[in-house]
Motif scaffolding. Sequence first.
Motif: not given
Length: 454
Positions: A81, A287, A425
């Motif tokens: 991430g 993330n 992402n």
Amino acid sequence: MKPDWEGPLGEAYARAMSYLKDLPVRRVGPRDTASDLRAKLGGKLPEGPSDARQVISSLADNVEDGLLPSGSGRFFGFVFGGATPAALAADWLATAWDQNAGLYAASPAAAVVEEITAEWLVELFGLPRQTSVGFVTGAQMANFTGLAAARHAVLAKAGWDVEADGLIGAPPIQVLVGAERHDTVDRALRFLGLGTRCIVPIAVDGQGRMRPDALARELGGGPTIICAQAGNVNTGAIDPLDEICELKQDAWVHVDGAFGLWSAVSTPMRGLEKADSWATDAHKWLNVPYDSGLVLCAHPEAHRAAMSVRASYLIHDDEQRDALDYNPEFSRRARGFAVYAAIRALGRQGIAELVERSNAMAQRFADQLAPYVLNEVNLNQVLVRFGNDDELTRRVVKAVQQEGTAWMSGTTWQGRAAMRISVSNWTTSEADVDRSVEAVLRCVEIEQARSTQG
């Protein structure tokens, strides 16, 4: 001597902001080789002090071209991430605060933040309310910790105290796990002293999902742990958890959900709540900056039995949560601050949208690369192969990595070379996908031409 914080920290802030602002346009891949980096960074051991700001400036200059920009929206390697602004900022504060999160007494704030974050995680995943949570380095140690709790529980049922008596003379444990499992499971079993010969590989379907009929044939042989998977690392496939848990009898079911567990925030995962332990990473789909793994256990007493310690010199507050009861570390970084900030900033809806957007971008890849796609794209993983040719596929992977528009991993799937595209992402856009597809197709064309000429 008065410490100078502003000099080195100001330099670090300026360099960090420059790097982050440059990510959308930055070449996705390192320029320097290992030899280049050694030449820049090496030298004799320093004999005396240096100006701290100059040290930071020199470090940033010298590593710049050796960084792999995994925070880019066009980085699709492994299952990395990025880092959301809130998570990154909280991680910076965690470093500045420099808290040892092992004991409540060492940092009440870190302990309470982890306690609250644990409650949120359990609710997000739809797990039993009593589920305990440990904050660890990554899925490797999350699997280790979950399987340690499993080892305790299945041997305790057999009348054996593994924490006191060890494994010599203990009833043998069989571990039933899909043939397409992640290597962290095997490694965790080695760390736990069970060894890999305890593994009974269970047949999987064409997407890597464990087959319940094959599992059923292996059950009933004494102390048993079943390792299921939520998110095959190549295809994204999720084992049929509901059927597995219905079959388990007295076995302990551990779910390796390193990235796939987060999909439960968007779409409830049937049978997930019936398992006994779960492993996942916050530094993948949530993330959060590295490192940030999570282990969850529906049986807190087994979790604590496998992990806790009561050394005489430690200060314990029995009314508060000591983190070392739930993970294999004593001293450790206060990882909970970044996870707390990420969840607080995104909320349930934001996390679900992040997952759904990643899945949509993966499908966009699959639509444009359709002739080459090997898997059913139901999550964020796209598996592609070029020309039914191992050598060509590996050359394309290398060419894409060197070209710099995007970065994808090479892998092996069912004995064949493939390219693995992982969309994890939070910043990845349609434009990122389209630009990356164009780069992949350019590299395919170039490498096919080379094959023809050769």
